[in-house]
Each structure stands twice: as C-alpha cells, then as structure tokens.
Design a protein around this motif. Structure first.
Motif, short mmCIF file in Angstrom:
data_model
loop_
_atom_site.label_atom_id
_atom_site.label_comp_id
_atom_site.label_asym_id
_atom_site.label_seq_id
_atom_site.Cartn_x
_atom_site.Cartn_y
_atom_site.Cartn_z
N SER A 335 0.83 -1.21 0.00
CA SER A 335 0.00 0.00 0.00
C SER A 335 0.87 1.26 0.00
O SER A 335 0.51 2.25 -0.64
CB SER A 335 -0.94 0.02 1.22
OG SER A 335 -1.96 -0.94 1.06
N ASN A 339 0.61 3.97 -2.90
CA ASN A 339 0.36 5.38 -2.58
C ASN A 339 1.37 6.31 -3.24
O ASN A 339 1.02 7.35 -3.76
CB ASN A 339 0.47 5.61 -1.07
CG ASN A 339 -0.84 5.47 -0.31
OD1 ASN A 339 -1.31 6.41 0.32
ND2 ASN A 339 -1.45 4.30 -0.36
N ARG A 374 -9.90 -2.06 -0.23
CA ARG A 374 -9.01 -0.96 -0.62
C ARG A 374 -8.58 -1.12 -2.08
O ARG A 374 -8.61 -0.17 -2.87
CB ARG A 374 -7.78 -1.00 0.29
CG ARG A 374 -6.85 0.16 0.17
CD ARG A 374 -5.65 -0.02 1.10
NE ARG A 374 -6.03 -0.26 2.49
CZ ARG A 374 -5.15 -0.53 3.47
NH1 ARG A 374 -3.86 -0.58 3.20
NH2 ARG A 374 -5.55 -0.75 4.69
N TRP A 378 -9.36 1.24 -5.38
CA TRP A 378 -8.29 1.81 -6.21
C TRP A 378 -8.45 1.42 -7.67
O TRP A 378 -8.22 2.21 -8.58
CB TRP A 378 -6.91 1.36 -5.69
CG TRP A 378 -6.42 2.13 -4.50
CD1 TRP A 378 -6.78 3.40 -4.13
CD2 TRP A 378 -5.46 1.69 -3.51
NE1 TRP A 378 -6.12 3.78 -2.98
CE2 TRP A 378 -5.30 2.76 -2.59
CE3 TRP A 378 -4.72 0.53 -3.33
CZ2 TRP A 378 -4.43 2.68 -1.49
CZ3 TRP A 378 -3.86 0.44 -2.25
CH2 TRP A 378 -3.71 1.51 -1.34
N TRP A 388 -4.91 6.55 -8.89
CA TRP A 388 -4.90 7.32 -7.64
C TRP A 388 -3.50 7.31 -7.02
O TRP A 388 -2.86 6.25 -6.96
CB TRP A 388 -5.89 6.71 -6.64
CG TRP A 388 -5.93 7.47 -5.35
CD1 TRP A 388 -6.65 8.60 -5.08
CD2 TRP A 388 -5.19 7.18 -4.15
NE1 TRP A 388 -6.41 9.03 -3.80
CE2 TRP A 388 -5.51 8.18 -3.21
CE3 TRP A 388 -4.28 6.19 -3.79
CZ2 TRP A 388 -4.96 8.21 -1.92
CZ3 TRP A 388 -3.72 6.23 -2.51
CH2 TRP A 388 -4.07 7.22 -1.59
N ASN A 390 -1.22 9.20 -3.63
CA ASN A 390 -1.26 10.04 -2.43
C ASN A 390 -0.38 11.25 -2.70
O ASN A 390 0.81 11.10 -2.97
CB ASN A 390 -0.72 9.23 -1.24
CG ASN A 390 -0.94 9.94 0.08
OD1 ASN A 390 -1.00 11.16 0.15
ND2 ASN A 390 -1.06 9.15 1.14
N MET A 404 5.07 5.58 8.27
CA MET A 404 4.42 5.03 9.47
C MET A 404 3.13 4.29 9.10
O MET A 404 2.04 4.70 9.45
CB MET A 404 4.10 6.18 10.42
CG MET A 404 5.33 6.89 10.93
SD MET A 404 5.71 6.44 12.63
CE MET A 404 4.20 6.86 13.45
N ALA A 405 3.28 3.19 8.39
CA ALA A 405 2.13 2.46 7.86
C ALA A 405 1.77 1.24 8.70
O ALA A 405 0.76 0.60 8.45
CB ALA A 405 2.42 2.01 6.43
N ILE A 415 -3.23 2.77 12.99
CA ILE A 415 -1.79 3.04 12.85
C ILE A 415 -1.14 3.05 14.24
O ILE A 415 -1.69 3.58 15.19
CB ILE A 415 -1.55 4.42 12.18
CG1 ILE A 415 -2.07 4.43 10.74
CG2 ILE A 415 -0.08 4.85 12.25
CD1 ILE A 415 -1.20 3.72 9.75
N LEU C 34 -7.00 3.93 6.13
CA LEU C 34 -5.67 3.47 5.75
C LEU C 34 -5.46 3.36 4.24
O LEU C 34 -4.42 2.88 3.79
CB LEU C 34 -5.35 2.13 6.43
CG LEU C 34 -5.45 2.16 7.97
CD1 LEU C 34 -5.04 0.83 8.55
CD2 LEU C 34 -4.61 3.27 8.55
N MET C 35 -6.45 3.81 3.46
CA MET C 35 -6.17 4.00 2.03
C MET C 35 -5.00 4.98 1.91
O MET C 35 -4.16 4.86 1.02
CB MET C 35 -7.40 4.55 1.33
CG MET C 35 -7.15 4.87 -0.12
SD MET C 35 -8.66 5.36 -0.97
CE MET C 35 -8.34 7.09 -1.23
N PHE C 36 -4.96 5.95 2.84
CA PHE C 36 -3.76 6.79 2.97
C PHE C 36 -2.84 5.99 3.89
O PHE C 36 -3.11 5.87 5.09
CB PHE C 36 -4.13 8.15 3.58
CG PHE C 36 -5.22 8.84 2.80
CD1 PHE C 36 -4.91 9.53 1.63
CD2 PHE C 36 -6.55 8.75 3.19
CE1 PHE C 36 -5.91 10.14 0.88
CE2 PHE C 36 -7.55 9.35 2.45
CZ PHE C 36 -7.24 10.06 1.29
N CYS C 37 -1.78 5.44 3.29
CA CYS C 37 -1.05 4.36 3.97
C CYS C 37 -0.46 4.76 5.30
O CYS C 37 -0.27 3.91 6.17
CB CYS C 37 0.04 3.84 3.05
SG CYS C 37 1.27 5.10 2.64
N ALA C 38 -0.14 6.04 5.46
CA ALA C 38 0.53 6.50 6.68
C ALA C 38 0.06 7.91 6.97
O ALA C 38 -0.50 8.57 6.09
CB ALA C 38 2.05 6.48 6.47
#
Lengths: 512, 90, 119
Positions: A335, A339, A374, A378, A388, A390, A404-405, A415, C34-38
C-alpha cells in the motif's frame, strides 16, 4: 621423500593462527583501539573456533569454481536473450528493487568486514572477516554484472548507486547498514553476521531466488545461489561470534542480548520490503510471506534460540509482534508503494483477480476483510478517474525510516504511533521496537537523514515531485508510475508480438 | 518447538549424490524440493560422510567441496576430513 | 552515555525547527482511513489558524476519499500528541500547543473507511 599431508585441523592452524604475532614495540590497545569500548570482555582469543576451518588456498579454489559456473550461465543467458523468457515484465521490478536496495548493501558489507577484520585482535576472526569482505565484494560485482543485461531492455536500472543515496525508500536499507558500520566491531558482526545473516537472511535469498526460479529468471537464480553459498559460511561466522562472546565472560551476555534485540528488529523491518516482493511483485508466487516467516523464523529461529538458551540468551524482544504482523505486513507495505508510486524507481500495480484469490487463500483472516476493499476501490478509481496517488508526503519512523504504515500489534485498523522526547524535541516511531532502539542511543538517531524532512528543508532539488525525481535521477513517466500504463509494459507487449496492445498502452500513458 | 537442523543445496548434478548420501546416512532426514533448490531437514543432527559420497561418485571427495553447491544451513557446524555435520547442542 | 562511542560523542539533530524556512513540521493522520497508507507530514506556519488547516490543508490531503464529503465537522474527535484536543479554529497552531513535530489525529465516528474496513 614426500612430506606428510596435513589434515584439515593442522592446515587451518598453520595458515591462520600461526601467521599472527605478538606485537613487541606497540601496545595491543593502541593497535586495536576499538576492541574494548563496546564493553565486550575477551580473555583468550585463541578460544575462537572456526567451524569451517577454511584456509586461503581452499578459499580461492572454491570461489574460482563458483565464479566459473556463474559466468557460464550469465553468458548463456545474455546470448539467448533470456530476459524475454521471464514470466511477466512486472517481475523485473523486483530486480530493480534488489539492485538499488540490496546490491549497495553487499558493497557496504565488503567495507564493514574489512573494518571488523582490522579491528579484531584475534587471528581467527581477522581471517574470517577478511574472507567475508572479499565475498561481499564478489556479490556486489556479480549482481551488478548479471542485472546489467536487464538494463539494456527495461527502465529504472540506469543509476542504482546514485538512487541508493537519495531515493526515499532506499534510505531504509542504507540507514540500516550505516547504523551497523558506525558501531564497533562486535556490534557490527552481531548485527550483520548473526542477526541479519544467521537469523534473517534466509528470508531474503531463499524466497527471492526461488521466486526468480519460479519466474524463469535463471541468471538471478544463479547469482543468488552463488552468493548464498558464501552465506552459509557467513552465518556460521555469525553463530560463532555470538557463542565466543558468551563463553568468554558472562558480563557479555546482557550486551549481546541488547544487540540481538536491536538488530533482530532492525532486520525484520528491513525485510518488510521482501514481504511485498514475495506477495505482490512475483507474477508466480513461491510461498507467502507468512509461510516463509513461519518456516524460517518461527521454526528455525526458534530452534536456534533454544540452542542459545544455555548461555542465558532468550528470543529477541518483540519477536511476538513480528508473528502478529505476519498476516498484514506485505499488504501494508505494498500500500505504501501504491500510494507513492509516482515517486518510486519501480512500477506499481494492483493484483489481478487470480492474484487476489491467491492472497485471500493465503491470508484468510485478513485479506478479504481489510485489504481487498481498498484494492477494489483503487481499481475502480483507476478505471473511472485515472490512477490514484497520495499527493502529500508521509510521516516516517525516526529509526527504520519507513512511512508510518504499520498498525497496532493487536489492531490492524489503527496506525501504531509511538514517540519520545529528547532534548526538547519530539521523535516518532512506527513500533515499540524502533522506539527502544532510539531511546538507547538517541545521540545517534537524532541525526537520521529522513527523506521527507530533507525535501522540506530544500535539500533535494526542489519542492515539487518532478524536481525531486530529477534529483533522484528518475525520469518521470518512464521509471515511475503505474505498470499498466508503462513503457516497460508496452515494450514487453511488443516483444511478445502484441503490437496493437502496446500502442494502446503508450497512447493512454501520453494522455494522462 | 522444532529441534531440526537443515541444509539447503542447489538442485543440480553435483548435489544429487550428496542428497543420496544424506538419505543413506540419516534415516530421519526429510528431503523437500523447491524451485532450483533442495532443502533437507533432520531432527537433532545431520551428517554428510566423505566415504558415502565417494562410493557414490567414484572419486575422492573433500567435504569442503560442499561449499560450491551449498545454499543455506541451520545448526552448529562440525567439519573434519571425513564428514560435514550440523548439530543442535541439546 | 546516549551513544556508544570512543569519545564523548554528541549528534547534531537534523530536523530542528530553524531548518524549515519559518515553518514547523506537523504530522496529520485520519484514523481508520488506511487507504492513505501512513500519516502525512507537512511544513506549516506556526501562526496558521487551526481553521485554515481544516479548510485549506486537509482537503488537499484527503478529499479523494469517498468519506471526506460526509464528515460532520462538529462531531470530529481530535487528538494532539496522543491527548484529546478541542481546537480553537481562529487561534494559531502554536498558540494552542501544536508545536514543531506535533501529531494531529482526527477520528470521524460513523465513517470507518471504504466498506467499513478502515481503508
């Protein structure tokens, strides 16, 4: 008359220990200034046992044989254009990750073992370190040589050395090794020979090379196994170092345990990159990360630590967290790359339906529940609105430098946030393991070169993604982004005779 | 918990007699085939004997030759002129 | 000693506030998404009003998420540096205790990510 042939033990004695001498006009402490400051107490260096009893004549003989075998295969591979026979061009991205992330570590290990060989006062570890230093240089060279064939046909291989020093996720392996090399000789060998090579390296090379075999990349299988054959010797050195320190003085036990705790955790975090390679980047999968972790860490690592229990050594701290994470690690890491695939030196993609079915089967408790939704989202987004990404930079862990995943050991939906304050400033971590490492040596880790912070300080070519990519020596639209729309894929289709599909890919990429 | 030691060898011509020798001398050894690789697990102790290998290949064999085809191992190494062994110290 | 070394070694902290051109680093995380990984990291002026963070900074980070448009901002729960927090939308970040490298987390009760799976 002919001289009696020496047996292995005599030969080893003559050609290692007997080559050493006692200094007469300089003190040992001046000659070996790093031998004592780590607190390890050694009473008798002659108690060092090298189980392999390898001497320099045998070393050259066997290494030369390994090289001959390897180069015969590399040549045949190139002559047959065997890069076209791999399962799928997506596979090539795992080689890009290997060349930019792992090969420079082989070179770093070459330097590191040259330094540890110089700094150990005993002849036994001096010789072992020297062999290993030469081995590691061989590994770096054979990997560069083998993978150079792919550089002629695929994007992203062109400047791996430069990228290793700059690209955000490559700071993870780089800082791992910098941490080890800036420690003393005992910590260095505990870190690399024992914790990484003995306990964890099976998880890098075995799945990677079996994966290469499964995906019809015989050149990589060959360099991998050629390197790995040295690794058995390195692993044995790692175990010997630990046993030697523990047997020499019981005051060494807590120091060694602390290093094992630290370097198990650091190595485990580094292997997160391998977990995603195994579960996501191999078109034909060998085994899942979870299965590999069970086979190589839980089973074999467990047996090893039971062996060491008689010295007062226990399993590394937080090993149970690694077991809790085994059914989510690879998904969380892939992921991250999905991202930020616009800033990576590899292509990224979503697993197809068959691959999703494999992931569901291998991860029955987690995949369908947490990760499939997820990926479905996507995929739909890509089809309807384009790929997509980030577009804000991530928060990184101060110790392992990974975004920090990672989630709470007991909650895959949350998290994991940890922090420490040191000299009036906050530092953040992905886990208790990484926090403990910082808290033990804050003066070392306050200096971490965190790629995201460096970009914001203005040290990475500029503030925009294209400027930073240029500073990384990555070509936007060529080395990065989605695999489906990539030049690599278009070329692959063309080589397979699918010209129309190739044109469609290029057309779509040009429009985005 | 497991008491196994293991040895992993490349799956090639040179390793085949080694695997055969291991099977002859280690009744409890379990041989598993992976792509390009063979992994042999054995409880407690696993030994490769020079004599057995030499009988199979019909020439002198030095236990250090095992390095050429070795991929990985787990256990404490005991090596001398006549054998290569992996053991758990329990 | 705070590092193992052969002399009294002191590290130079790499990320002190003075290196960020008048900004401070702030980390932002949207829990259960968590689609936004962090969590994210952004440099922001210390006197930026909290309301500006919500209206001008957060949309750029998160408005691609299907839950974003449904957030009821009166019900959002905030955490700053792990403690519950009541933001004053008109006051600057620094003036309400959000300093260099602070972590701002928010929770949106009832909105639990894609398919309710915290994505």
């Amino acid at each position: 008359m002919s001289a009696k042939r020496m047996n292995l033990r005599e030969k080893y004695q003559r050609m290692t220990r007997d080559l050493a001498w006692k200094p007469s006009y300089q003190s040992e402490d001046d000659i070996f200034p790093q031998a004592k400051y780590e607190g390890i107490i050694i009473h008798d260096w002659d108690k060092w046992e090298d189980p392999f009893r390898l001497t320099v004549d045998a070393y050259w003989k066997y290494q030369a044989e390994k090289e001959r075998k390897l180069y015969a295969i590399i040549e045949a591979f190139a002559q047959n254009n065997a890069q076209l026979n791999v399962t799928d061009a997506r596979y090539i991205n795992s080689l890009k990750l290997f060349l930019t992330g792992v090969t420079p570590l082989e070179y770093a290990a070459h330097r590191g073992f040259a330094m540890s060989g110089r700094n150990f006062p005993g002849a036994g570890p001096q010789v072992s370190s020297q062999f290993q230093s030469i081995d590691e240089l061989r590994h770096a060279q054979t990997q560069i040589h083998t993978i150079s064939q792919y550089n002629k046909y695929f994007n992203g291989f062109h400047d791996w050395r430069h990228m290793h020093d700059r690209v955000w996720y490559l700071s993870v392996p780089k800082s791992f090794f910098d941490d080890a090399m800036s420690a003393g000789p005992f910590e260095f060998v505990t870190a690399i020979s024992f914790s990484f090579e003995y306990v964890l390296t099976n998880l890098l090379f075995m799945p990677f090379m079996s994966g290469a075999a499964y995906n019809d990349d015989m050149a990589t299988v060959t360099f991998g196994f050629s390197a790995q054959s040295d690794e058995s010797r390195h692993m044995t050195l790692g175990l010997e170092v630990i046993k030697f320190m523990l047997e020499q003085d019981e005051r060494n036990v807590p120091i060694v345990q602390k290093w094992i705790d630290k370097w198990f955790w650091r190595g485990y975090r580094l292997l997160a990159l391998v977990s995603m390679m195994m579960d996501y980047m191999l078109p034909k999968r060998v085994m899942s990360w979870q299965e590999a972790w069970e086979m190589y860490f839980e089973e074999n690592g467990g047996a090893l630590f039971e062996d060491l229990a008689r010295y007062g050594i226990r399993m590394p701290k937080y090993w149970e967290v690694s077991v809790k994470e085994k059914n989510r690690l690879s998904h969380e890491v892939w992921s991250i790359f999905y991202n930020y695939g616009h800033a990576a030196a590899i292509h990224t993609w979503l697993p197809d339906e068959n691959e999703m079915a494999w992931l569901s089967e291998k991860y029955p408790e987690t995949f369908d529940k947490y990760y499939r939704p997820r990926f479905d989202h996507w995929r739909k987004h890509h089809q309807e609105h384009g790929r997509w990404y980030n577009n804000t930079l991530p928060m990184l862990c101060q110790t392992c430098q990974i975004p920090m995943a990672f989630t709470e050991p007991d909650d895959p939906t949350q998290i994991c946030y940890r922090s420490s304050e040191y000299k009036g400033m906050q530092y953040h971590f992905c886990s208790d393991g990484c926090k403990d490492i910082f808290d033990d040596e804050p003066e070392k880790f306050v200096q971490a070169w965190l790629p995201v912070h460096q970009i914001y300080q203005g040290n990475c070519g500029g503030a925009s993604v294209p400027e930073v990519l240029e500073w990384y020596h990555l070509k936007h639209g060529q080395d990065n982004l989605e695999y489906l729309d990539s030049q690599d894929r278009a070329n692959w289709l063309r080589w397979k005779g699918l010209t129309e599909q190739a044109e469609a890919v290029l057309q779509k990429a040009a429009n985005e | 918990m497991s008491n196994n030691v293991f040895l992993a060898l490349q799956n090639n011509e040179e390793a085949r007699p080694l695997i055969e020798a291991i099977e002859q001398d280690n009744a409890e050894a379990i041989v598993r085939h992976f792509p390009a690789m063979v992994k042999i697990d054995c409880p407690g102790r696993l030994v490769v004997k020079r004599e057995t290998v030499e009988a199979l290949i019909g020439r002198d064999w030095d236990p250090q030759e095992i390095h050429v085809n070795l991929i990985s191992l787990s256990g404490n190494v005991e090596e001398d002129d006549d054998s290569f062994a992996l053991v758990r110290n329990r | 000693m705070a590092v193992k070394a052969t002399w009294d070694y002191r590290g130079e902290p790499k990320d002190t506030e003075d290196k960020f051109h008048g900004n401070q680093l702030v980390y932002v995380g949207w829990d259960q998404h968590l689609m936004f990984c962090a969590p994210h990291c952004v440099p922001l002026p210390p006197d930026m009003p909290f309301g500006a963070l919500v209206k001008e900074v957060l949309p750029g980070m998160y408005d691609s998420h299907p839950d974003w448009s449904q957030i009821d901002w009166d019900r959002v729960e905030w955490l700053v540096d792990s403690k519950p927090f009541q933001p004053d939308m008109d006051k600057g970040l620094r003036d309400q205790g959000i300093g260099h490298k602070s972590v701002i987390r928010f929770r949106t009760p009832g909105l639990d990510g894609i398919a309710g799976a915290a994505s």
